[in-house]
Design an enzyme around this catalytic site. Sequence first.
Site: not given
Length: 481
Positions: A154-155, A178-179, A181, A232-233, A254-255, A288, A383
Amino acid sequence: MAQNSLIRTQSYVNGTWVNAASGETFDVIDPATGAVIATVPDMGQADVREAIEVANAAWPAYRDLTAKERANLLRKWFSLILENKEELARLMTMECGKVLSESLGEVDYGASFIEWFAEEAKRTYGDVIPANTKDKRLVVIKQSIGVVAAITPWNFPLAMITRKVGPALAAGSPVIVKPPSETPLTALAISHLAEKAGFPPGVYNTVTTSKNAEVGLELCENNKVRKLSFTGSTAIGKLLMSQCASNLKKISLELGGNAPFIVFDDADINAAVKGAMASKFRNNGQTCVCVNRLYVHDKVYDEFVSKLSDAVAALRVGNGLDTNSQMGPLINEKGLNKVKHHLDDALSKGAKVIVGGHEMEGLFFQPTVLTDITPDMIIAREEVFGPVAPVARFTDEQEVIRLANNTPYGLASYFYSKDISRCWRVAEALDYGMVGINEGMISTEVAPFGGVKESGVGREGSKYGMDYFMEIKYLCFGGIN
Ligand code: SIN
């Protein structure tokens, strides 16, 4: 429903706009106001399986287009995105909270990946290898990998999609996006523009869902998806990687990061403050590659903290749609609670608040500077993903490199120094995928983005980015007289 000509409230599969088979929906919320912006389909496993089928069926004809034909589709999409820049940026700000100037910047940034990979499409060269015997000829070609699934965060509601699907589409692969929510509307808006650009049915698909576990599992375990790319995470990245192991699916991740920002005693302090502000407070601290912990040499510590604090105190916080705002809200309650938890932990262990330190109305949090940070604090190890700048003091180069590298993460790192020998020495010693040297803004489509250790697998963007969406095939011609 909010007013924006690009709002679409159905998912996009096989060139048509569809609802979930179950008829279920979920609301998209504006984090600045808590208002419902729109309602979109909550698709489940059967819906995503259908999207995978149509994407796979579209693959042969799409990969058989010439590279130039695919590049032309991408260029058309790129132009349409830029033509709709203002409207896209407003939509992005509404659903993710970042301020309008940053959303406008993200439209440019996101579009740049499409332009770049449209150009790269025509340069996916193979090789001719000098043969090992006289009667053979050895050739390497590169081919599209097959259906690509992109699970995006989402960022960066737009740029993290285009950084993944740009190379996939350029290489000849259909995509399923898949974006998250939180921000499906920007994803649907650019799907609408992809439709206008003329991608054949089934080549570009977007599946909106809040059922992340169910849909993610199908994307990982369905062997017609040949490549999964996720941002994401680290925790979710590990889960997806283990699920992809069932069919040894190719995967790019990409975490999370834990970016150090080091200011040496020979640094240009004004430049360092500017770089720290740009990196730390970009998207309200929710990237990130945002600076997560600052190490400042004892000799320049007071000057740096004072100048940083002045700059932070001057930041204007408010609804991102208000052009006066420089920082918006956090994305949701979970994000806000994380910031508060990190702050409380640091304060309980001796940190001091120099500026900010309090939550405001709703999901807004004051931009904050903390000093007297020690390695045992959560904020130094994980983080924070929020507008808190924790500063620690150091005296020795080797020691600060050890502190900077003492983390399982390795995405971005930054340091400031005017000594060229030190610049090379420290850049080589930092165990990170990316190093900003006298620079706080490192992201661009022309350079490889990605991390080492638990920050990820693979690189996105740049001349390296395409290879992660192609298979190398070796051709051995025998019987040559
Ligand atoms: C991210 O936060 O995941 C991406 C940041 C960037 O591309 O600069």
